[in-house]
Design a protein around this motif. Structure first.
Motif, mmCIF file in Angstrom:
data_model
loop_
_atom_site.group_PDB
_atom_site.id
_atom_site.type_symbol
_atom_site.label_atom_id
_atom_site.label_comp_id
_atom_site.label_asym_id
_atom_site.label_seq_id
_atom_site.Cartn_x
_atom_site.Cartn_y
_atom_site.Cartn_z
ATOM 1 N N GLU A 37 0.836 -1.206 0.000
ATOM 2 C CA GLU A 37 0.000 0.000 0.000
ATOM 3 C C GLU A 37 0.872 1.257 0.000
ATOM 4 N N ALA A 38 1.968 1.245 0.758
ATOM 5 C CA ALA A 38 2.891 2.388 0.771
ATOM 6 C C ALA A 38 3.526 2.574 -0.603
ATOM 7 N N ASN A 39 3.870 1.469 -1.275
ATOM 8 C CA ASN A 39 4.462 1.561 -2.608
ATOM 9 C C ASN A 39 3.461 2.134 -3.608
ATOM 10 N N LYS A 40 2.193 1.710 -3.535
ATOM 11 C CA LYS A 40 1.159 2.263 -4.412
ATOM 12 C C LYS A 40 0.984 3.753 -4.143
ATOM 13 N N LYS A 41 1.002 4.141 -2.873
ATOM 14 C CA LYS A 41 0.869 5.564 -2.534
ATOM 15 C C LYS A 41 2.042 6.364 -3.100
ATOM 16 N N LEU A 42 3.245 5.808 -3.070
ATOM 17 C CA LEU A 42 4.411 6.487 -3.632
ATOM 18 C C LEU A 42 4.198 6.774 -5.118
ATOM 19 N N ARG A 69 12.586 13.922 -4.592
ATOM 20 C CA ARG A 69 11.677 13.361 -3.590
ATOM 21 C C ARG A 69 11.306 11.910 -3.899
ATOM 22 N N PHE A 70 11.119 11.571 -5.180
ATOM 23 C CA PHE A 70 10.549 10.279 -5.533
ATOM 24 C C PHE A 70 11.508 9.291 -6.197
ATOM 25 N N ILE A 71 12.537 9.757 -6.870
ATOM 26 C CA ILE A 71 13.376 8.887 -7.708
ATOM 27 C C ILE A 71 14.691 8.551 -6.998
ATOM 28 N N ALA A 72 15.061 7.270 -7.006
ATOM 29 C CA ALA A 72 16.333 6.835 -6.421
ATOM 30 C C ALA A 72 17.490 7.368 -7.268
ATOM 31 N N PRO A 73 18.623 7.690 -6.634
ATOM 32 C CA PRO A 73 19.770 8.215 -7.393
ATOM 33 C C PRO A 73 20.229 7.275 -8.509
ATOM 34 N N ASP A 74 20.148 5.956 -8.279
ATOM 35 C CA ASP A 74 20.613 4.979 -9.269
ATOM 36 C C ASP A 74 19.444 4.375 -10.065
ATOM 37 N N TYR A 75 18.425 5.176 -10.282
ATOM 38 C CA TYR A 75 17.205 4.797 -11.016
ATOM 39 C C TYR A 75 17.549 4.140 -12.346
ATOM 40 N N ILE A 76 16.867 3.036 -12.639
ATOM 41 C CA ILE A 76 17.067 2.311 -13.901
ATOM 42 C C ILE A 76 15.840 2.537 -14.777
ATOM 43 N N GLN A 77 16.064 3.059 -15.975
ATOM 44 C CA GLN A 77 14.989 3.359 -16.932
ATOM 45 C C GLN A 77 15.097 2.363 -18.081
ATOM 46 N N HIS A 78 14.039 1.584 -18.290
ATOM 47 C CA HIS A 78 14.058 0.570 -19.346
ATOM 48 C C HIS A 78 13.473 1.053 -20.665
ATOM 49 N N ARG A 145 9.724 -0.587 -9.762
ATOM 50 C CA ARG A 145 10.259 -1.329 -8.620
ATOM 51 C C ARG A 145 10.607 -0.282 -7.579
ATOM 52 N N VAL A 146 10.148 -0.509 -6.354
ATOM 53 C CA VAL A 146 10.379 0.433 -5.269
ATOM 54 C C VAL A 146 11.447 -0.141 -4.351
ATOM 55 N N LYS A 147 12.388 0.712 -3.971
ATOM 56 C CA LYS A 147 13.445 0.299 -3.043
ATOM 57 C C LYS A 147 13.698 1.442 -2.072
ATOM 58 N N LEU A 151 11.377 5.330 -6.099
ATOM 59 C CA LEU A 151 11.188 4.624 -7.365
ATOM 60 C C LEU A 151 12.576 4.293 -7.903
ATOM 61 N N ALA A 152 12.870 2.987 -8.012
ATOM 62 C CA ALA A 152 14.228 2.553 -8.343
ATOM 63 C C ALA A 152 14.376 2.035 -9.767
ATOM 64 N N GLU A 153 13.261 1.599 -10.371
ATOM 65 C CA GLU A 153 13.349 1.019 -11.703
ATOM 66 C C GLU A 153 11.994 1.209 -12.381
#
Length: 174
Positions: A37-42, A69-78, A145-147, A151-153
């Motif tokens: 639920e927390a991941n969906k809210k994110l 605020r929302f994106i991880a520094p090492d975010y992977i974009q496919h 994918r949330v980490k 948002l990590a991926e």
């Protein structure tokens, strides 16, 4: 009310099959409803922030803070042709052509599901049909994918009205 044509139904079915397969693979992990639920809210909050910045015409000035605020520094974009990392996302928001406030209304949420660390969101927007120019509903699929609360991926499927025509087989998208 317009009925979707068979090609739209086939695309939606294919996207749903991929999402179900990925989420099913994740189901071997222990279910954590509170975290899901927390991941969906994110994801909801991320898109709400983007929609608010776009609607107010402040994407260029707010893009960096939204991404931080929302994106991880090492975010992977496919998405083909896109760069990885939060800084690439910041660059995309800061260098995108300015859109007039309210030029693109927020997408309509169709589905939002989470399993483990994966969240799939399906939305609909009324977009111009590249073939006819007429406006019609288009489905947009995003999976994250949330980490560690970021948002990590990201994977997505976007309609041609947002991406341009598909590249010919054996060529690279522009």
């Amino acid at each position: 009310m317009r009925r979707p044509n068979s090609k739209v139904i086939a695309v939606v079915a294919a996207v749903a099959a991929v999402a179900i397969a990925v989420l099913s693979a994740a189901s071997t992990q222990a279910r954590e409803p509170i975290r899901e639920e927390a991941n969906k809210k994110l994801v909801r909050d991320f898109y709400a922030a983007l929609d608010e910045a776009q609607a107010s015409g402040t994407m260029k000035s707010k893009g960096r803070s939204i991404m931080e605020r929302f994106i991880a520094p090492d975010y992977i974009q496919h998405r083909p042709g896109e760069q990885n990392g939060r800084e690439a996302m910041i660059h995309n928001t800061e260098s995108a052509p300015a859109m007039p406030a309210g030029a693109m209304p927020p997408a309509k949420l169709v589905a939002l599901v989470a399993e483990g660390d994966l969240v799939v969101q399906v939305t609909s927007r009324d977009l111009p049909d590249p073939a006819t120019g007429a406006t019609k509903p288009a489905l947009i699929w995003n999976m994250f994918r949330v980490k560690d609360g970021k948002l990590a991926e990201h994977w997505d499927a976007l309609p041609a009205a947002l991406t341009g025509p598909a590249a010919a087989p054996g060529t690279s998208p522009k």
